[in-house]
Design an enzyme around this catalytic site. Structure first.
Site, PDB file in Angstrom:
ATOM      1  NE  ARG A  81      -3.727  -2.363   0.452  1.00 32.86           N
ATOM      2  CZ  ARG A  81      -4.929  -2.562   0.983  1.00 32.86           C
ATOM      3  NH1 ARG A  81      -5.517  -1.579   1.638  1.00 32.86           N
ATOM      4  NH2 ARG A  81      -5.532  -3.720   0.865  1.00 32.86           N
TER       5      ARG A  81
ATOM      6  CD  GLU B 231      -2.458   2.941   3.493  1.00 30.00           C
ATOM      7  OE1 GLU B 231      -3.516   3.563   3.395  1.00 30.00           O
ATOM      8  OE2 GLU B 231      -2.410   1.747   3.801  1.00 30.00           O
TER       9      GLU B 231
ATOM     10  NE  ARG C 125      -5.799   2.952  12.480  1.00 31.94           N
ATOM     11  CZ  ARG C 125      -7.066   2.611  12.418  1.00 31.94           C
ATOM     12  NH1 ARG C 125      -7.497   1.601  13.119  1.00 31.94           N
ATOM     13  NH2 ARG C 125      -7.890   3.261  11.647  1.00 31.94           N
ATOM     14  CG  HIS C 126      -1.991   3.037   8.105  1.00 31.36           C
ATOM     15  ND1 HIS C 126      -2.539   3.848   9.068  1.00 31.36           N
ATOM     16  CD2 HIS C 126      -3.002   2.647   7.294  1.00 31.36           C
ATOM     17  CE1 HIS C 126      -3.851   3.937   8.852  1.00 31.36           C
ATOM     18  NE2 HIS C 126      -4.149   3.223   7.786  1.00 31.36           N
TER      19      HIS C 126
ATOM     20  CD  GLU D  71     -10.527  -1.471   8.300  1.00 34.33           C
ATOM     21  OE1 GLU D  71     -10.713  -0.259   8.132  1.00 34.33           O
ATOM     22  OE2 GLU D  71     -10.007  -2.211   7.434  1.00 34.33           O
TER      23      GLU D  71
ATOM     24  CB  SER E  77     -12.353  -4.737   4.479  1.00 38.35           C
ATOM     25  OG  SER E  77     -12.065  -3.517   5.065  1.00 38.35           O
TER      26      SER E  77
ATOM     27  NE  ARG F 255      -4.077  -1.606  11.024  1.00 36.65           N
ATOM     28  CZ  ARG F 255      -4.979  -1.017  10.259  1.00 36.65           C
ATOM     29  NH1 ARG F 255      -6.266  -1.218  10.460  1.00 36.65           N
ATOM     30  NH2 ARG F 255      -4.614  -0.210   9.292  1.00 36.65           N
TER      31      ARG F 255
HETATM   32  P1  AMO Z   1      -8.723  -3.539   3.118  1.00 34.00           P
HETATM   33  O1  AMO Z   1      -8.058  -2.617   2.158  1.00 34.00           O
HETATM   34  O2  AMO Z   1      -9.705  -2.920   4.062  1.00 34.00           O
HETATM   35  O3  AMO Z   1      -9.528  -4.663   2.334  1.00 34.00           O
HETATM   36  O4  AMO Z   1      -7.639  -4.305   3.948  1.00 34.00           O
HETATM   37  C1  AMO Z   1      -7.981  -5.381   4.806  1.00 34.00           C
HETATM   38  C2  AMO Z   1      -7.231  -5.303   6.114  1.00 34.00           C
HETATM   39  O5  AMO Z   1      -5.832  -5.184   5.878  1.00 34.00           O
HETATM   40  C3  AMO Z   1      -5.236  -4.411   6.905  1.00 34.00           C
HETATM   41  N1  AMO Z   1      -4.583  -3.217   6.331  1.00 34.00           N
HETATM   42  C4  AMO Z   1      -3.376  -2.760   6.704  1.00 34.00           C
HETATM   43  N2  AMO Z   1      -2.502  -3.203   7.632  1.00 34.00           N
HETATM   44  C5  AMO Z   1      -1.356  -2.542   7.782  1.00 34.00           C
HETATM   45  N3  AMO Z   1      -1.015  -1.432   7.052  1.00 34.00           N
HETATM   46  C6  AMO Z   1      -1.852  -0.954   6.104  1.00 34.00           C
HETATM   47  N4  AMO Z   1      -1.505   0.096   5.370  1.00 34.00           N
HETATM   48  C7  AMO Z   1      -3.109  -1.618   5.896  1.00 34.00           C
HETATM   49  N5  AMO Z   1      -4.152  -1.430   5.067  1.00 34.00           N
HETATM   50  C8  AMO Z   1      -5.035  -2.410   5.345  1.00 34.00           C
HETATM   51  C9  AMO Z   1      -6.333  -4.024   7.864  1.00 34.00           C
HETATM   52  C10 AMO Z   1      -7.545  -4.099   6.977  1.00 34.00           C
HETATM   53  O6  AMO Z   1      -8.727  -4.293   7.711  1.00 34.00           O
HETATM   54  N6  AMO Z   1      -9.682  -6.811  -0.604  1.00 34.00           N
HETATM   55  C11 AMO Z   1     -10.158  -6.304   0.653  1.00 34.00           C
HETATM   56  C12 AMO Z   1     -10.517  -7.422   1.609  1.00 34.00           C
HETATM   57  C13 AMO Z   1     -11.704  -8.248   1.172  1.00 34.00           C
HETATM   58  O7  AMO Z   1     -12.779  -7.674   0.956  1.00 34.00           O
HETATM   59  O8  AMO Z   1     -11.561  -9.471   1.094  1.00 34.00           O
HETATM   60  C14 AMO Z   1      -9.065  -5.436   1.305  1.00 34.00           C
HETATM   61  O9  AMO Z   1      -7.902  -5.541   0.988  1.00 34.00           O
HETATM   62  O10 AMO Z   1      -6.367  -4.999   8.876  1.00 34.00           O
END
Ligand code: AMO
Length: 431
Positions: free
Chosen positions: A208, A210, A216-217, A354, A357, A405
């Site tokens: 990601r 971001e 938490r990211h 969270e 998802s 997470r």
């Molecule tokens: P989403 O983008 O919400 O959903 O990601 C799912 C879970 O991944 C974790 N997460 C992260 N952990 C650490 N750093 C980050 N930058 C980060 N971004 C996300 C979180 C989050 O809840 N394809 C969908 C899932 C699906 O519908 O099956 C998805 O990727 O715990």
């Protein structure tokens, strides 16, 4: 017994009175009068090694790697009732002077310094415990899903499109074409359901881009992805997630008690997980906490408040938030039949954050194409994914858990970087 064959510290008990060879790290070395004491550590435990005068002349830096030959004896001088009377110490690899004191019960060192010296800091009992638990988490998770008829899949991380429909993708040049690092195995897990596997899971890194340098990211994290074919509704997906978590938590409790004790963590038994719609959650935030939420979502503050609300009301660390609007969910999400403005989707909050998802997915090609268009995305750019729906894909849904997470929350770590052996964030690319 062959004299050079290594014995693990946990196996010493079988060799009382015999000469054995141990190998490991020098946790501590100290001199008491004429006698030296070397505390040796390997992956299975610790043992005191008693050095007679001659070997005491060897200067060994703490954390050096040594081979120690000696007689294993019972004694009343150590807490575990045994020690090794050393005949020979061989230094296999010498340590430089340490950048910080590692032999403290609790390290009082900044996170950056710990991460900069990761191979050393990982040797600390409490830090080491995190990754033993991580390994067992994945093992428990895998064991449950295999039992439930899932197939583990491995899909590409070099991809031609971002799967989540938004920005946040790392782009790079791939033989004169634009390519991306996979944000999620979303498309591929759905395709594997359609390919006849019905139930699949993947445990792999995702990326990601971001710029959140938050606690938490991460920019690379391990995604625990699950996808289930032939579902009747999204409730089945939530039920499967509840069950896999119940099993995994039980598995950790059973196999990691020592590490949990080191970290002073109690693993809860997961009973029912309460559910509330996003609208209900937002209403609660307004009424009880006087907090406004962003349109179609919860913010960090809102997640925290809902977390403490469910803890108080239901005694649960977990809560499913359901029925997010179409506007805030990805293009592959199934609209809700009664209210097409909403979707059959959910997030799972754990201790007010969270961790998942998920949702039901659109499985008809025409509907999928329309959904891409509605989101302002060009279906032609997602042709390979959309084409795979031409031969029929069963009704399906799934979810993804961020491994670091959930581990951070389970172990009450203050920063997600602590749950990654070698974290990647906006500033960190090494070690
Ligand atoms: P989403 O983008 O919400 O959903 O990601 C799912 C879970 O991944 C974790 N997460 C992260 N952990 C650490 N750093 C980050 N930058 C980060 N971004 C996300 C979180 C989050 O809840 N394809 C969908 C899932 C699906 O519908 O099956 C998805 O990727 O715990």
């Amino acid at each position: 017994m062959e004299s050079s064959k290594r014995v693990l510290i946990s196996e010493c008990e079988q060799f009382i009175g015999e000469e054995i060879v141990l190998k490991g790290w020098v946790k501590k070395i100290r001199q008491l009068g004429k006698v030296g004491f070397l505390l040796l550590r390997d992956r299975t435990g610790l043992i005191q090694c008693v050095l007679e005068q001659e070997q005491n002349q060897v200067k060994i830096e703490t954390e050096s790697i040594v081979q120690v030959t000696g007689t294993f004896v019972k004694t009343d001088k150590t807490a575990n009732g045994v020690e090794l009377q050393v005949n020979e110490v061989l230094v296999l690899a010498e340590a430089d002077p340490l950048p910080f004191e590692i032999n403290k019960k609790k390290l009082n060192v900044g996170l950056d310094h710990l991460l900069n010296n990761r191979v050393l800091s990982l040797r600390h009992e409490q830090i080491n415990a995190i990754f033993s638990i991580q390994s067992m988490f994945v093992k428990g998770f895998t064991e449950f899903l295999i039992k439930e008829g899932f197939t583990q899949i491995f899909t590409p991380k070099i991809v031609s499109q971002g799967a989540e429909g938004g920005a946040n993708v790392f782009t790079f040049n791939y033989f004169d074409k634009n390519a991306y690092l996979a944000q999620s195995p979303q498309f591929y897990k759905q395709m594997m359901v359609g390919a006849g596997f019905e139930r699949v899971f993947e445990i792999a890194p995702v990326y990601r881009a971001e710029e959140h340098n938050s606690s938490r990211h991460l920019n690379e994290y391990i995604s625990l992805d699950v996808e289930i074919g032939f579902i009747e509704n999204v409730d089945e997906v939530m039920e499967m997630e509840k069950q896999v978590l119940q099993y995994t938590y039980h598995y950790i409790k059973k196999h990691c008690q020592k590490q949990l004790d080191v970290l002073q963590v109690e693993v809860p038994v997961i009973n029912d997980i309460p559910k509330m719609t996003l609208a209900e959650a937002q209403q609660l935030l307004k009424e009880i906490y006087q907090k406004e939420s962003p349109e179609g979502d919860l913010n960090t503050e809102g997640e925290k408040c809902i977390g403490s609300y469910v803890k108080e009301k239901y005694g649960s660390d977990f809560v499913f938030i359901t029925n997010y609007p179409r506007a805030t969910r990805p293009m592959y999400t199934m609209p809700n039949k009664e209210n097409p403005e909403l979707t059959d989707s959910f997030d799972l909050l754990y201790k007010g954050s969270e961790i998942t998802s998920g949702g039901q997915r659109i499985h008809h090609q025409t509907e999928l194409i329309a959904s891409f268009r509605e989101k302002g995305l060009n279906p032609n750019e997602f042709k390979a994914y959309i084409d795979s729906f031409a031969y029929g894909i069963p009704p399906h849904g799934g979810f993804a858990i961020g491994l670091e997470r959930i581990l951070m929350k389970l172990l009450n770590l203050g920063n997600i970087r602590e749950a990654s052996a070698f974290p990647r964030d906006c500033d960190r690319l090494i070690p």
